[in-house]
Design a protein around this motif. Sequence first.
Motif, short mmCIF file in Angstrom:
data_model
loop_
_atom_site.label_atom_id
_atom_site.label_comp_id
_atom_site.label_asym_id
_atom_site.label_seq_id
_atom_site.Cartn_x
_atom_site.Cartn_y
_atom_site.Cartn_z
N ILE A 80 0.84 -1.21 0.00
CA ILE A 80 0.00 0.00 0.00
C ILE A 80 0.87 1.25 0.00
CG2 ILE A 80 -1.66 1.36 1.35
CD1 ILE A 80 -2.87 -1.09 -0.05
N TRP A 81 1.87 1.28 0.88
CA TRP A 81 2.70 2.50 0.96
C TRP A 81 3.64 2.63 -0.21
CZ3 TRP A 81 0.08 2.01 5.50
CH2 TRP A 81 -0.24 3.22 6.14
N ALA A 82 4.00 1.53 -0.86
CA ALA A 82 4.80 1.64 -2.08
C ALA A 82 4.02 2.38 -3.16
CB ALA A 82 5.21 0.25 -2.56
N LEU A 83 2.73 2.10 -3.25
CA LEU A 83 1.88 2.82 -4.22
C LEU A 83 1.81 4.31 -3.87
CD1 LEU A 83 -1.10 0.30 -4.66
CD2 LEU A 83 0.85 0.67 -6.19
N ILE A 84 1.67 4.60 -2.57
CA ILE A 84 1.63 6.00 -2.13
C ILE A 84 2.94 6.70 -2.48
CG2 ILE A 84 1.55 7.51 -0.09
CD1 ILE A 84 -0.32 5.43 1.20
N MET A 85 4.06 6.01 -2.25
CA MET A 85 5.37 6.60 -2.54
C MET A 85 5.54 6.90 -4.02
SD MET A 85 7.04 6.75 0.34
CE MET A 85 7.24 5.90 1.91
N LEU A 86 5.03 6.00 -4.86
CA LEU A 86 5.15 6.21 -6.30
C LEU A 86 4.37 7.44 -6.74
CD1 LEU A 86 4.92 2.52 -7.60
CD2 LEU A 86 6.93 4.02 -7.67
N VAL A 87 3.18 7.63 -6.14
CA VAL A 87 2.39 8.83 -6.44
C VAL A 87 3.13 10.08 -6.00
CG1 VAL A 87 0.25 10.06 -5.90
CG2 VAL A 87 0.20 7.59 -6.35
N LEU A 88 3.85 9.99 -4.87
CA LEU A 88 4.56 11.14 -4.30
C LEU A 88 6.00 11.24 -4.78
CD1 LEU A 88 3.30 10.91 -0.60
CD2 LEU A 88 2.56 12.54 -2.34
N PHE A 89 6.35 10.51 -5.81
CA PHE A 89 7.76 10.42 -6.22
C PHE A 89 8.43 11.79 -6.42
CE2 PHE A 89 11.32 9.61 -9.06
CZ PHE A 89 11.95 8.56 -8.40
N PRO A 90 7.76 12.79 -6.99
CA PRO A 90 8.45 14.08 -7.19
C PRO A 90 8.72 14.84 -5.89
CG PRO A 90 6.54 13.84 -8.66
CD PRO A 90 6.43 12.78 -7.62
N TRP A 91 8.09 14.45 -4.78
CA TRP A 91 8.19 15.21 -3.53
C TRP A 91 8.93 14.37 -2.48
CZ3 TRP A 91 3.52 14.68 -6.22
CH2 TRP A 91 3.13 15.82 -6.93
N GLN A 98 5.86 10.01 4.70
CA GLN A 98 4.99 8.85 4.49
C GLN A 98 5.69 7.55 4.89
OE1 GLN A 98 1.81 8.32 3.70
NE2 GLN A 98 1.46 10.52 3.83
N GLY A 99 7.00 7.50 4.68
CA GLY A 99 7.75 6.34 5.13
C GLY A 99 7.69 6.19 6.64
N PHE A 167 10.27 -4.49 0.76
CA PHE A 167 10.72 -3.62 1.84
C PHE A 167 11.93 -2.79 1.41
CE2 PHE A 167 13.22 -2.64 5.63
CZ PHE A 167 12.26 -2.00 6.41
N GLY A 168 12.87 -3.41 0.70
CA GLY A 168 14.05 -2.69 0.24
C GLY A 168 13.71 -1.57 -0.72
N GLN A 169 12.78 -1.85 -1.63
CA GLN A 169 12.38 -0.81 -2.58
C GLN A 169 11.64 0.33 -1.87
OE1 GLN A 169 11.56 -4.39 -3.64
NE2 GLN A 169 13.74 -4.11 -3.99
N LEU A 170 10.83 -0.03 -0.87
CA LEU A 170 10.13 1.01 -0.10
C LEU A 170 11.13 1.85 0.68
CD1 LEU A 170 7.27 2.06 0.68
CD2 LEU A 170 7.45 0.65 2.72
N TYR A 171 12.15 1.22 1.21
CA TYR A 171 13.20 1.92 1.95
C TYR A 171 13.83 3.00 1.06
CZ TYR A 171 17.40 2.56 4.84
OH TYR A 171 18.40 3.10 5.61
N VAL A 172 14.13 2.64 -0.18
CA VAL A 172 14.73 3.59 -1.10
C VAL A 172 13.73 4.68 -1.49
CG1 VAL A 172 15.78 3.87 -3.38
CG2 VAL A 172 16.38 1.89 -1.96
N LEU A 173 12.48 4.28 -1.76
CA LEU A 173 11.45 5.25 -2.11
C LEU A 173 11.22 6.26 -0.99
CD1 LEU A 173 8.77 3.04 -3.92
CD2 LEU A 173 10.05 4.94 -4.92
N ALA A 174 11.38 5.81 0.25
CA ALA A 174 11.16 6.69 1.40
C ALA A 174 12.35 7.61 1.66
CB ALA A 174 10.88 5.86 2.65
N ASN A 175 13.34 7.57 0.77
CA ASN A 175 14.50 8.48 0.84
C ASN A 175 15.41 8.22 2.04
OD1 ASN A 175 14.49 9.98 -1.48
ND2 ASN A 175 14.47 11.94 -0.42
#
Length: 302
Positions: A80-91, A98-99, A167-175
């Motif tokens: 769920i949060w990976a989808l949220i992160m993708l939507v928020l990718f520019p920010w 969100q992470g 989890f690893g991809q979410l970690y990176v998406l969460a900056n």
Amino acid sequence: MEISGLSSFLRNRRLGSYFDASFGVNFHSPSKVTIKEEEVEKKTKSDAFGGDDDDGVGAVLISWIRIVVCFVTMLFTTFIWALIMLVLFPWSNQRIRQGNIYGHVTGRLLMWILRNPIKIEGTEYADERAIYISNHASPIDIILIMWLTPTGTVGIAKKEIIFYPLFGQLYVLANHLRIDRCNPSSAIESMKKAAHAIVKNNLSLIIFPEGTRSKDGHLLPFKKGFVHLALQTRRPIVPIVLTGTHRAWRKGSLHVRPAPLSVKYLPPIRTDDWTADRIDEYVEMVHDGYVKNLPESQRPKH
């Protein structure tokens, strides 16, 4: 409601009141609900595991079920949060926050599933812009840190974390930040970039100063990285002392026991006047603070 306010709400207030009452969360802070320690003790004794060292077939089976439920829950929230992160990718700043909200929600859910009674002290120090450090002896430490670190906090992990499914991809998406621990010069450069990002974006940092997980719960020597980061950011250091997690989930085991846990935030250590020629002294001072606040069973071996 601002995201930081929402996250604090998710971490400590009404959303978790049912969870807290049902598995014995004991907040020692004027602004938090306090559950009597005898209730925590009663919950520990009546837990379905039957005791801290119960290795019976029934206890082990229940433990495995809880671990599987934790895994499925984490997969769901991570997706769920990976989808949220993708939507928020520019920010990027919004992805960091969100992470943290992901961690607060997921960490609380997982601890509710595991059912360990928890005593939490010093939460008045839990919303500092700071470098948070924690001892590390169990997978439960990660869950607790996810839940209890404030919004606007990033972690530092080895670069290979990106290969952990979801989890690893979410970690990176969460900056969150990654370092190459096999390359000292690269690691130093990564730490400098981390310090710059922390100051530029007004962030906090969470790091395990032992550098690895203790095999038996005994505190290991501290690495110097957290002091270098303090010198570069001038952030205060807030030690988080975790007690009992090594008994609850031992390294290499798939049996989570009902051992009571303790989380204690120590007062912030100001670093404004720290100097680079006293790094070893600062490391020893902070390490000594942990030794004084840990039970004998978790103090360093001599």
